[in-house]
Design an enzyme around this catalytic site. Structure first.
Site, PDB file in Angstrom:
ATOM      1  N   GLU A  77     -32.404  19.267  45.817  1.00 29.04           N
ATOM      2  CA  GLU A  77     -32.246  17.824  45.937  1.00 29.04           C
ATOM      3  C   GLU A  77     -31.217  17.337  44.935  1.00 29.04           C
ATOM      4  O   GLU A  77     -30.972  17.954  43.900  1.00 29.04           O
ATOM      5  CB  GLU A  77     -33.581  17.114  45.715  1.00 29.04           C
ATOM      6  CG  GLU A  77     -34.118  17.191  44.304  1.00 29.04           C
ATOM      7  CD  GLU A  77     -35.379  16.366  44.113  1.00 29.04           C
ATOM      8  OE1 GLU A  77     -35.376  15.170  44.459  1.00 29.04           O
ATOM      9  OE2 GLU A  77     -36.360  16.922  43.601  1.00 29.04           O
ATOM     10  N   ASP A 179     -31.422  27.750  28.905  1.00 32.16           N
ATOM     11  CA  ASP A 179     -29.993  27.442  28.776  1.00 32.16           C
ATOM     12  C   ASP A 179     -29.855  25.934  28.601  1.00 32.16           C
ATOM     13  O   ASP A 179     -29.111  25.262  29.312  1.00 32.16           O
ATOM     14  CB  ASP A 179     -29.236  27.929  30.018  1.00 32.16           C
ATOM     15  CG  ASP A 179     -27.715  27.893  29.846  1.00 32.16           C
ATOM     16  OD1 ASP A 179     -27.248  27.669  28.712  1.00 32.16           O
ATOM     17  OD2 ASP A 179     -27.005  28.083  30.840  1.00 32.16           O
TER      18      ASP A 179
END
Length: 273
Positions: A77, A179
């Site tokens: 999305e 990350d």
């Protein structure tokens, strides 16, 4: 590489156009007026899809829903972009603390063959963070950097020799983004923060916070204060930031070389105190 055709095939809907958002990342227009994001990454996107689902499972922090994935494409999305705010930063700090606290089965939980950016990241389970971090996060990238003549091993080996002492109090495995630099933190129009592009795995919660600090994050002081108030960090965590930054810095040395070698070496020396 055709993002429009890939999305149409994976979702079974008509896609009318695609616009590049970055390298191998596209916003794709759907026939019904909606939008999705498609990422091309042969061999990489399956691990990223696993990470998005794993991070989204507890419901602590907003994560884009995985709509489809195959061996080449990931479709999620779209997040409506907004601007950073102190309200959103405070909520994010608390939500990130809760996400970490949901835990992992082991240090290194995650797909065996994963990625951090464009660098391979091997996940192997470990019971104790210091040895696991040394063996499965620092050493692989240190060896490659040294073999390529990008930096000298001395300061890093000194850290690894003392890592049990430098690591601070023991902590259970946390559910990490892995990350968490500012580019993977999206602020929407409803004062929410979304996490994208994870290298998710079981690790030490201070590693995500150290990554946030590495390349800057809007309202970082608010994020950290809210986190620490909600789920207090162990004494000395600020002094351990350079230790936790060794992994992402060595990854950057391997990928980009240059000034990152100096920055990584400076972090190793700072970690030694």
């Amino acid at each position: 590489m055709n993002a429009r055709k890939a999305v149409a095939g994976l979702l079974g809907v008509a896609a009318t156009g695609a616009h590049a958002l970055g390298a191998d990342v596209f916003e794709v227009d759907l026939d019904d007026g909606g939008f999705v994001v498609a990422k091309h990454g042969p061999g990489r996107v399956a691990a990223e899809a696993w990470g998005l689902r794993w991070l989204g499972e507890p419901g602590c922090v907003a994560v884009p829903q995985v709509l489809a994935v195959d061996d080449r494409w990931l479709v999620t999305e779209q997040v409506e972009p907004g601007g950073p705010s102190r309200v959103a930063a405070e909520r994010f700090g608390r939500g990130l603390a809760d996400l970490h606290a949901t835990g992992a089965s082991a240090f290194g939980e995650g797909p065996a063959d994963a990625w951090i950016g464009l660098a391979p990241m091997r996940n192997e389970a470990g019971a104790a963070w210091p040895g696991w971090f040394a063996e499965h996060r620092v050493r692989p990238y240190l060896r490659e950097a040294v073999d390529r003549g990008l930096l000298a091993a001395g300061p890093f080996e000194a850290v690894l020799d003392r890592i049990a002492e430098l690591a601070g109090p023991g902590e259970p495995p946390a559910r990490l983004h892995g990350d968490l630099w500012s580019g993977n933190v999206l602020w929407d129009r409803h004062e929410r923060v979304w996490l994208i592009d994870p290298a998710a795995h079981g690790g030490h919660r201070e590693s995500d916070l150290a990554m946030l600090a590495l390349f800057g994050c809007p309202h970082l002081d608010v994020v950290l204060a809210a986190y620490d108030e909600h789920r207090p960090l162990a004494d000395g965590w600020r002094e351990r930031v350079p230790l936790h930054q060794l992994f992402p810095l060595l990854v950057h040395v391997v990928l980009f070389g240059g000034g990152y070698a100096r920055q990584a070496t400076a972090a190793a020396r700072a970690a030694l105190g």
